[in-house]
Design a protein around this motif. Structure first.
Motif, PDB file in Angstrom:
ATOM      1  N   LYS A   3       0.817  -1.218   0.000  1.00 54.04           N
ATOM      2  CA  LYS A   3       0.000   0.000   0.000  1.00 54.04           C
ATOM      3  C   LYS A   3       0.849   1.267   0.000  1.00 54.04           C
ATOM      4  O   LYS A   3       0.547   2.237  -0.701  1.00 54.04           O
ATOM      5  CB  LYS A   3      -0.915  -0.031   1.230  1.00 54.04           C
ATOM      6  CG  LYS A   3      -1.791   1.197   1.401  1.00 54.04           C
ATOM      7  CD  LYS A   3      -2.590   1.105   2.684  1.00 54.04           C
ATOM      8  CE  LYS A   3      -3.257   2.419   3.027  1.00 54.04           C
ATOM      9  NZ  LYS A   3      -3.973   2.374   4.313  1.00 54.04           N
ATOM     10  N   ILE A   4       1.955   1.265   0.775  1.00 55.73           N
ATOM     11  CA  ILE A   4       2.804   2.463   0.886  1.00 55.73           C
ATOM     12  C   ILE A   4       3.431   2.811  -0.459  1.00 55.73           C
ATOM     13  O   ILE A   4       3.456   3.972  -0.868  1.00 55.73           O
ATOM     14  CB  ILE A   4       3.890   2.255   1.967  1.00 55.73           C
ATOM     15  CG1 ILE A   4       3.231   2.136   3.350  1.00 55.73           C
ATOM     16  CG2 ILE A   4       4.884   3.413   1.952  1.00 55.73           C
ATOM     17  CD1 ILE A   4       4.201   1.823   4.471  1.00 55.73           C
ATOM     18  N   LEU A   7       0.864   4.195  -2.788  1.00 53.43           N
ATOM     19  CA  LEU A   7       0.558   5.554  -2.353  1.00 53.43           C
ATOM     20  C   LEU A   7       1.614   6.545  -2.847  1.00 53.43           C
ATOM     21  O   LEU A   7       1.280   7.625  -3.333  1.00 53.43           O
ATOM     22  CB  LEU A   7       0.475   5.596  -0.822  1.00 53.43           C
ATOM     23  CG  LEU A   7      -0.453   6.638  -0.176  1.00 53.43           C
ATOM     24  CD1 LEU A   7      -1.851   6.519  -0.713  1.00 53.43           C
ATOM     25  CD2 LEU A   7      -0.437   6.457   1.330  1.00 53.43           C
ATOM     26  N   THR A  11       0.978   9.465  -5.556  1.00 55.34           N
ATOM     27  CA  THR A  11       1.265  10.831  -5.098  1.00 55.34           C
ATOM     28  C   THR A  11       2.203  11.549  -6.058  1.00 55.34           C
ATOM     29  O   THR A  11       1.960  12.701  -6.432  1.00 55.34           O
ATOM     30  CB  THR A  11       1.889  10.808  -3.686  1.00 55.34           C
ATOM     31  OG1 THR A  11       0.971  10.196  -2.782  1.00 55.34           O
ATOM     32  CG2 THR A  11       2.194  12.222  -3.208  1.00 55.34           C
ATOM     33  N   PRO A  53       2.400  11.710   1.860  1.00 56.50           N
ATOM     34  CA  PRO A  53       3.257  10.507   1.868  1.00 56.50           C
ATOM     35  C   PRO A  53       4.700  10.811   1.464  1.00 56.50           C
ATOM     36  O   PRO A  53       5.643  10.268   2.039  1.00 56.50           O
ATOM     37  CB  PRO A  53       2.579   9.588   0.844  1.00 56.50           C
ATOM     38  CG  PRO A  53       1.157  10.044   0.809  1.00 56.50           C
ATOM     39  CD  PRO A  53       1.223  11.526   0.999  1.00 56.50           C
ATOM     40  N   LYS A 198     -13.270  11.792   6.315  1.00 61.09           N
ATOM     41  CA  LYS A 198     -11.959  11.273   6.746  1.00 61.09           C
ATOM     42  C   LYS A 198     -11.525  11.914   8.064  1.00 61.09           C
ATOM     43  O   LYS A 198     -11.058  11.230   8.981  1.00 61.09           O
ATOM     44  CB  LYS A 198     -10.918  11.555   5.658  1.00 61.09           C
ATOM     45  CG  LYS A 198      -9.477  11.262   6.063  1.00 61.09           C
ATOM     46  CD  LYS A 198      -8.520  11.655   4.967  1.00 61.09           C
ATOM     47  CE  LYS A 198      -8.345  13.154   4.880  1.00 61.09           C
ATOM     48  NZ  LYS A 198      -7.544  13.731   5.978  1.00 61.09           N
ATOM     49  N   GLU A 211      -7.505   6.471   7.362  1.00 62.47           N
ATOM     50  CA  GLU A 211      -6.337   6.190   6.521  1.00 62.47           C
ATOM     51  C   GLU A 211      -6.745   5.596   5.179  1.00 62.47           C
ATOM     52  O   GLU A 211      -6.174   5.932   4.137  1.00 62.47           O
ATOM     53  CB  GLU A 211      -5.384   5.239   7.260  1.00 62.47           C
ATOM     54  CG  GLU A 211      -4.671   5.860   8.449  1.00 62.47           C
ATOM     55  CD  GLU A 211      -3.844   7.070   8.060  1.00 62.47           C
ATOM     56  OE1 GLU A 211      -3.097   6.970   7.046  1.00 62.47           O
ATOM     57  OE2 GLU A 211      -3.954   8.113   8.725  1.00 62.47           O
ATOM     58  N   TRP A 212      -7.740   4.712   5.198  1.00 58.24           N
ATOM     59  CA  TRP A 212      -8.208   4.107   3.951  1.00 58.24           C
ATOM     60  C   TRP A 212      -8.912   5.140   3.068  1.00 58.24           C
ATOM     61  O   TRP A 212      -8.773   5.114   1.835  1.00 58.24           O
ATOM     62  CB  TRP A 212      -9.148   2.939   4.248  1.00 58.24           C
ATOM     63  CG  TRP A 212      -8.397   1.665   4.530  1.00 58.24           C
ATOM     64  CD1 TRP A 212      -8.235   1.041   5.731  1.00 58.24           C
ATOM     65  CD2 TRP A 212      -7.682   0.876   3.570  1.00 58.24           C
ATOM     66  NE1 TRP A 212      -7.465  -0.082   5.596  1.00 58.24           N
ATOM     67  CE2 TRP A 212      -7.104  -0.220   4.270  1.00 58.24           C
ATOM     68  CE3 TRP A 212      -7.467   0.969   2.202  1.00 58.24           C
ATOM     69  CZ2 TRP A 212      -6.348  -1.198   3.646  1.00 58.24           C
ATOM     70  CZ3 TRP A 212      -6.700  -0.004   1.571  1.00 58.24           C
ATOM     71  CH2 TRP A 212      -6.152  -1.071   2.293  1.00 58.24           C
ATOM     72  N   LYS A 214      -8.236   8.336   3.068  1.00 57.17           N
ATOM     73  CA  LYS A 214      -7.145   9.166   2.546  1.00 57.17           C
ATOM     74  C   LYS A 214      -6.472   8.484   1.356  1.00 57.17           C
ATOM     75  O   LYS A 214      -6.153   9.139   0.353  1.00 57.17           O
ATOM     76  CB  LYS A 214      -6.126   9.439   3.655  1.00 57.17           C
ATOM     77  CG  LYS A 214      -4.975  10.324   3.204  1.00 57.17           C
ATOM     78  CD  LYS A 214      -4.150  10.814   4.382  1.00 57.17           C
ATOM     79  CE  LYS A 214      -3.375   9.702   5.040  1.00 57.17           C
ATOM     80  NZ  LYS A 214      -2.481  10.198   6.120  1.00 57.17           N
ATOM     81  N   PHE A 215      -6.275   7.186   1.454  1.00 60.01           N
ATOM     82  CA  PHE A 215      -5.689   6.417   0.359  1.00 60.01           C
ATOM     83  C   PHE A 215      -6.546   6.527  -0.907  1.00 60.01           C
ATOM     84  O   PHE A 215      -6.040   6.751  -2.007  1.00 60.01           O
ATOM     85  CB  PHE A 215      -5.542   4.951   0.784  1.00 60.01           C
ATOM     86  CG  PHE A 215      -5.007   4.052  -0.292  1.00 60.01           C
ATOM     87  CD1 PHE A 215      -3.658   4.056  -0.612  1.00 60.01           C
ATOM     88  CD2 PHE A 215      -5.857   3.202  -0.992  1.00 60.01           C
ATOM     89  CE1 PHE A 215      -3.162   3.216  -1.614  1.00 60.01           C
ATOM     90  CE2 PHE A 215      -5.378   2.374  -1.990  1.00 60.01           C
ATOM     91  CZ  PHE A 215      -4.024   2.379  -2.299  1.00 60.01           C
ATOM     92  N   VAL A 219      -5.602   8.288  -4.601  1.00 60.01           N
ATOM     93  CA  VAL A 219      -5.684   7.525  -5.848  1.00 60.01           C
ATOM     94  C   VAL A 219      -6.574   8.250  -6.864  1.00 60.01           C
ATOM     95  O   VAL A 219      -6.281   8.276  -8.069  1.00 60.01           O
ATOM     96  CB  VAL A 219      -6.224   6.101  -5.577  1.00 60.01           C
ATOM     97  CG1 VAL A 219      -6.551   5.383  -6.886  1.00 60.01           C
ATOM     98  CG2 VAL A 219      -5.212   5.291  -4.767  1.00 60.01           C
TER      99      VAL A 219
END
Length: 379
Positions: A3-4, A7, A11, A53, A198, A211-212, A214-215, A219
């Motif tokens: 995931k990182i 992200l 970004t 990120p 969020k 956090e999800w 924000k992800f 995206v």
């Protein structure tokens, strides 16, 4: 790929697209410089907002720069509001009074100054860990919610008023470009609403949901910017035809009633109406795709205010629809003419004053209940 990493990639892509488009907007030669500057600033602020990120890789732990980056969100919505104003009004100019829109951003940073900006790193970490108990952060989030509601209500009211002013004073067929600006505002409203959700989860017992979300926002960001770019390139003229000094007909009527100036006898209106209709039939000004009510006012020597009231109030039609009626009637005559059966629909719509196939089809169907092709084939 975890995931990182996803992200970070998203970004970087989002920031790259935003900065490239910003550079283009700031360097391209155009008479709409204020609009380009404002949207470029909006994109840069958006890029800063989604850069968390990447920023966290460079700066470890809470920092003054990191907090300042976060509070830049308070500039995004005001800048977007000013951008919409600049798109709607051709006479828009950046003025010193617009600096008042900086107030929320300044207030937030002043509030955070004593217990965040001026303390050591350990105190900053403690401030963030205990954010649910920090009254400053609660104030910041409440203020952001209020700002979001106030500004987006203001944007939608501005768009509604400007569209009505356009319809009452212009017969150009660029009205469809309003629709994509409205769509973009809807998209941003949804995006900011999700961001507010969020923040609510961030201060709840379920921070992982925040956090999800924000992800998901990160995206979506590059796709939204690309969509906007595609729309902007397909609608280069935007709205841009409205004078900010124009009044709505409803406001003119109310003003004249308050001043007891409203004409109570219909004789003058009848004379002016005959004069107007004669001019429309004999001179065919509707063939001009950029016709305005001011153009007709000058040619038949009826003051713009009176002419606006005559068409929009007495006839109960927007000037836009009034002119399009003559355009459609002219198109119908051509479609009926068997000697012009080889003339295409596209040629006809340009000939009668339209410059958009979608606008022509919409107006034709509104007037006749059928499409131009169906009308021609079923005579």
């Amino acid at each position: 790929m975890d995931k990182i990493n996803v992200l970070l990639i998203v970004t970087v892509i989002s920031i790259f697209i935003s900065l490239i488009l910003s550079f283009f907007l700031l360097t391209v030669k155009t008479k709409y410089k204020a609009s380009n500057i404002l949207f470029a600033v909006f994109l840069i602020l958006s890029a800063a907002d989604v850069s968390e990120p990447l920023f966290n890789l460079i700066v470890e732990g809470p920092s003054n720069l990191g907090m300042l980056r976060t509070t830049l969100a308070f500039l995004q919505i005001p800048v977007f509001y000013l951008y919409v104003m600049s798109v709607c009004y051709y006479d828009f100019m950046l003025k010193p009074r617009y600096l008042l829109h900086l107030l929320p951003f300044l207030i937030v940073n002043i509030v955070l100054f004593p217990r965040f900006y001026t303390v050591d790193a350990a105190s900053k970490i403690d401030f963030i860990i205990n954010r649910q108990q920090m009254v400053e952060l609660q104030f910041v989030h409440i203020l952001f919610h209020i700002q979001f509601v106030v500004y987006f209500i203001a944007v939608f009211m501005l768009l509604k008023k400007t569209k009505k002013l356009y319809l009452e004073n212009h017969a150009g067929t660029h009205i469809n470009s309003y629709n994509w600006l409205f769509q973009f505002t809807i998209v941003l409203t949804v995006l900011y609403s999700i961001a507010l959700l969020k923040n609510i989860f961030k201060f709840s017992d379920y921070p992982y949901i925040s956090e999800w979300i924000k992800f998901g926002i990160l995206v979506l960001q590059p796709f939204i910017v690309c969509w906007y770019l595609f729309k902007a390139l397909n609608n280069p003229d935007l709205f841009r035809n409205v004078d900010s000094q124009l009044q709505l007909v409803a406001e003119i009527i109310l003003e004249e009633r308050n001043q007891e100036q409203l004409i109570t006898h219909g004789e003058k209106y009848n004379e002016e109406l005959l004069k107007l209709k004669r001019y429309m039939i004999e001179e065919k000004p509707f063939l001009n795709p950029s016709l305005t009510i001011q153009d007709i006012s000058e040619n038949i020597q009826i003051p713009t205010r009176e002419l606006s009231v005559l068409i929009n109030h007495q006839l109960g039609q927007h000037f836009y629809d009034f002119v399009n009626t003559y355009r459609i009637e002219s198109a119908m005559e051509i479609l009926k003419d068997v000697t012009k059966s080889k003339v295409t629909i596209l040629e006809i719509l340009y000939e009668v004053g339209f410059n958009s196939k979608s606008s022509f089809n919409t107006a034709f169907k509104k007037h006749t209940g059928n499409t131009p092709t169906y009308y021609r084939n079923n005579l």
